[in-house]
Motif scaffolding. Sequence first.
Motif, PDB file in Angstrom:
ATOM      1  N   TYR A 125       0.752  -1.212   0.033  1.00  0.00           N
ATOM      2  CA  TYR A 125       0.034  -0.011  -0.059  1.00  0.00           C
ATOM      3  C   TYR A 125       0.822   1.237  -0.068  1.00  0.00           C
ATOM      4  N   ALA A 126       2.104   1.220  -0.091  1.00  0.00           N
ATOM      5  CA  ALA A 126       3.021   2.343   0.295  1.00  0.00           C
ATOM      6  C   ALA A 126       3.519   2.964  -1.064  1.00  0.00           C
ATOM      7  N   PRO A 127       3.641   4.128  -1.260  1.00  0.00           N
ATOM      8  CA  PRO A 127       4.024   4.802  -2.325  1.00  0.00           C
ATOM      9  C   PRO A 127       5.617   4.606  -2.575  1.00  0.00           C
ATOM     10  N   ALA A 128       5.943   4.368  -3.615  1.00  0.00           N
ATOM     11  CA  ALA A 128       7.665   4.065  -3.615  1.00  0.00           C
ATOM     12  C   ALA A 128       8.302   5.319  -3.525  1.00  0.00           C
ATOM     13  N   GLY A 129       7.667   6.430  -3.913  1.00  0.00           N
ATOM     14  CA  GLY A 129       8.411   7.900  -4.023  1.00  0.00           C
ATOM     15  C   GLY A 129       9.486   7.841  -4.985  1.00  0.00           C
ATOM     16  N   ASN A 130      10.564   8.754  -4.751  1.00  0.00           N
ATOM     17  CA  ASN A 130      11.418   9.051  -5.928  1.00  0.00           C
ATOM     18  C   ASN A 130      12.772   8.350  -5.330  1.00  0.00           C
ATOM     19  N   VAL A 131      12.777   7.120  -5.732  1.00  0.00           N
ATOM     20  CA  VAL A 131      13.921   5.893  -5.217  1.00  0.00           C
ATOM     21  C   VAL A 131      15.208   6.656  -5.976  1.00  0.00           C
ATOM     22  N   GLY A 132      15.140   6.834  -7.138  1.00  0.00           N
ATOM     23  CA  GLY A 132      16.110   7.352  -7.807  1.00  0.00           C
ATOM     24  C   GLY A 132      16.908   8.562  -6.972  1.00  0.00           C
ATOM     25  N   ALA A 133      16.306   9.562  -6.884  1.00  0.00           N
ATOM     26  CA  ALA A 133      16.671  10.675  -6.259  1.00  0.00           C
ATOM     27  C   ALA A 133      17.375  10.298  -4.769  1.00  0.00           C
ATOM     28  N   ALA A 134      16.501   9.600  -4.112  1.00  0.00           N
ATOM     29  CA  ALA A 134      17.047   9.111  -2.702  1.00  0.00           C
ATOM     30  C   ALA A 134      18.437   8.450  -2.762  1.00  0.00           C
ATOM     31  N   LEU A 135      18.571   7.407  -3.852  1.00  0.00           N
ATOM     32  CA  LEU A 135      19.587   6.597  -4.074  1.00  0.00           C
ATOM     33  C   LEU A 135      20.654   7.303  -4.481  1.00  0.00           C
ATOM     34  N   MET A 136      20.610   8.618  -5.223  1.00  0.00           N
ATOM     35  CA  MET A 136      21.570   9.327  -5.718  1.00  0.00           C
ATOM     36  C   MET A 136      22.165  10.196  -4.486  1.00  0.00           C
ATOM     37  N   LEU A 137      21.436  10.765  -3.553  1.00  0.00           N
ATOM     38  CA  LEU A 137      21.695  11.284  -2.146  1.00  0.00           C
ATOM     39  C   LEU A 137      22.590  10.099  -1.165  1.00  0.00           C
ATOM     40  N   ILE A 138      22.167   8.906  -1.132  1.00  0.00           N
ATOM     41  CA  ILE A 138      22.887   8.028  -0.429  1.00  0.00           C
ATOM     42  C   ILE A 138      24.110   7.718  -0.995  1.00  0.00           C
ATOM     43  N   ASP A 139      24.189   7.375  -2.461  1.00  0.00           N
ATOM     44  CA  ASP A 139      25.354   6.902  -3.066  1.00  0.00           C
ATOM     45  C   ASP A 139      26.460   8.071  -2.793  1.00  0.00           C
ATOM     46  N   SER A 140      26.021   9.336  -2.935  1.00  0.00           N
ATOM     47  CA  SER A 140      26.950  10.472  -2.773  1.00  0.00           C
ATOM     48  C   SER A 140      27.607  10.507  -1.416  1.00  0.00           C
ATOM     49  N   ARG A 141      26.754  10.265  -0.508  1.00  0.00           N
ATOM     50  CA  ARG A 141      27.059  10.062   1.030  1.00  0.00           C
ATOM     51  C   ARG A 141      28.127   8.854   1.263  1.00  0.00           C
ATOM     52  N   LEU A 142      27.865   7.974   0.638  1.00  0.00           N
ATOM     53  CA  LEU A 142      28.787   6.509   0.815  1.00  0.00           C
ATOM     54  C   LEU A 142      29.976   7.068  -0.010  1.00  0.00           C
ATOM     55  N   LYS A 143      30.030   7.382  -0.837  1.00  0.00           N
ATOM     56  CA  LYS A 143      31.104   8.030  -1.639  1.00  0.00           C
ATOM     57  C   LYS A 143      32.010   8.910  -0.837  1.00  0.00           C
TER      58      LYS A 143
END
Length: 178
Positions: free
Chosen positions: A9-27
Motif C-alpha cells: 500500500y506504500a508509495p515508492a516515491g522518488n527512489v532514484g533521487a534518494a539513491l543518488m543522495l545516499i550514493d553520494s554520501r557513501l562515496k
Amino acid sequence: MPSPCDSRYAPAGNVGAALMLIDSRLKTVYDGKAGTDPEQQQLMDQFTASLGPEEANDLVDGACTLIYMFMQWLRMAYEDHDRDVIEYVVPSFVASMRMMTKSIRPEVIPTMTGLIVAAATGLSPNLWRKQYGDWTGDEMNALEATALLLAEHINRLTDDHDFATRLIAEALSSAHRD
C-alpha cells in the motif's frame, strides 16, 4: 488480515533521487574525507532547496523505499545463515546512531529503529511512521542516516563499496523493463 502498513500500500516515491543522495554520501565516507565536501554539500543543498512540497514528500518516500529494500535484502541474507536480521542489524545500527551526536538527536533513534524493524517484518517504513503524525525536521537527517547506515552495512557484508547502490539500481532497471 493485512496490515494498513503493508508495503503493497506504500508509495515508492522518488527512489532514484534518494539513491543518488545516499550514493553520494557513501562515496564521501569511502573517500575518507573528514566531513562532507563543501562543493558536494552545496549541490545537495541546492537540490533539496529546489524541491517543492510534493517532490520533498516523494524524496522521503523514496528514502523509506530504500530502507525497506535494504532491510529485505539483509533479512534474506541473514536468514540464509539461520540468523535473525533484527538481532544482527539493530544493535549496531543503534550504536552507530548514538555516536552521531552532531546530526542525530537522541529522541529520533527509537523512531528510526522502529522504521528498520517495520521494514524487516515486511511493513512499509513510511506507512508505519505515518501512524504517528507528520515527519519532523529532526527526523530528516536521521532518515538519511538510516538509509546510509543500512547501505554501508550491506556493503560491509559483501565487501563491495558499491553493492547496495547497484542492488537498488538493478532493481529499478528491472522494474522499468517490466
